[in-house]
Design an enzyme around this catalytic site. Structure first.
Site, PDB file in Angstrom:
ATOM      1  N   GLY A   1      56.771  81.878  77.474  1.00  0.00           N
ATOM      2  CA  GLY A   1      58.072  82.002  78.122  1.00  0.00           C
ATOM      3  C   GLY A   1      58.415  83.439  78.450  1.00  0.00           C
TER       4      GLY A   1
ATOM      5  N   HIS B   1      53.225  85.911  85.154  1.00  0.00           N
ATOM      6  CA  HIS B   1      53.071  84.466  84.891  1.00  0.00           C
ATOM      7  C   HIS B   1      53.097  83.679  86.200  1.00  0.00           C
ATOM      8  CE1 HIS B   1      55.100  85.717  80.971  1.00  0.00           C
ATOM      9  NE2 HIS B   1      54.003  85.126  80.543  1.00  0.00           N
TER      10      HIS B   1
END
Ligand code: PAF
Length: 285
Positions: free
Chosen positions: A31, A37
């Site tokens: 996260g 990402h």
């Protein structure tokens, strides 16, 4: 995008997708998502029918409780970002869901896990192997995507996959994403003080400069120049800098030891209480 919270739901979904012969791209994350990402997700999106992203701050890979406690958690924002780039499923379990019992598995990760991060963070790579093996087992992906900022981690995951029967999974290494000033994107960057943030691009600058310096200096001289250059900034404190064989992760002491004339320099720098890692490739001809 659908959010999945339990192993049972994920298993059922994967069974259905596999029965439909869908290819599955898995992007494991903890996260606090950033453009690094998202670049993994974009690649997974381009190469697979279905994209699954896991968001799980894995406690077993943290050897420092303060690091685990302060690791940024931004679930709502993460979900918005994943939805916007066309992710099909986000797997966001609780710690109890993943570890109803303590995971006591010890992986024989071999020499790739013994140096650098493996030496400085005892148990870290075993924890990474525990969670990634669980995610591989649940998701049975066609391809799994990891960022090269964690260069050694990719070698460890390849080893875990090899010894755990995940040879059907294509493990794909994706290039480091950087801020305009060269700082490697990391979820930990948000914890830098203004002074630390200002100083941190000097890490990549020193690594870059060393690729030119290496042309007429020894490995030892190149290592010393990088450490001196980074440590000349009072905000930065090098924990280690090693130049390694990119296949075995073992330090080289002579450029001739680099396979295909390629070596990788791996650095960890403490910026206040934030630990940043980065790396650079040396092409020696
Ligand atoms: O690189 C990371 O974010 C983590 O180590 C990973 C691979 C998601 C496992 O928790």
């Amino acid at each position: 995008m659908e959010v999945i919270r339990t192993q049972k739901e994920l298993k059922q979904l994967i069974e259905k997708l596999r029965a439909e012969s869908k290819s599955i791209g898995l992007v494991p994350t903890m996260g606090a998502l950033h453009a690094g990402h998202i670049s993994l997700v974009d690649k997974a999106r381009a190469e697979n029918d279905i994209v699954v992203v896991s968001v799980f701050v894995n406690p077993t890979q943290f050897n420092n409780p303060a690091d685990l406690a302060t690791y940024p958690r931004t679930e709502a924002e993460d979900c918005r970002k994943l939805d916007a780039v066309g992710v099909d499923y986000a797997f966001i379990p609780t710690v109890e869901e993943i570890y109803p019992e303590p995971d006591t598995r010890q992986f024989d990760l071999g020499p790739v896990a013994e140096v650098m991060e493996g030496a400085m963070r005892p148990g870290h790579f075993n924890g990474v192997a525990q969670i990634v093996s669980k995610l591989f087992d649940l998701t049975k992906p066609t391809r799994a995507y990891f960022g090269e900022k964690d260069f050694q981690q990719i070698a460890v995951i390849r080893r875990m996959a090899e010894i755990s029967g995940f040879d059907y999974i294509d493990i794909i290494a994706c290039p480091i994403k950087r801020e305009a000033d060269g700082l490697a994107l990391s979820s930990r960057n948000v914890r830098l003080t203004p002074e630390g943030r200002k100083a941190a691009p000097a890490i990549h600058a020193a690594l870059e400069a060393s690729t030119r310096y290496a042309a007429n200096h020894t490995v030892a001289e190149t290592i010393a120049s990088v450490i001196d250059e980074i440590n000349s900034n009072p905000e930065l404190d090098v924990e280690y800098y090693q130049i390694v064989n990119p296949l075995t992760m073992q330090p080289i002491s002579n450029w001739a030891e680099a396979p295909d004339s390629t070596a990788v320099g791996c650095v960890t720098v403490n910026v206040g209480d934030v630990r940043l890692i980065d790396n650079i490739t040396y092409k020696l001809n």
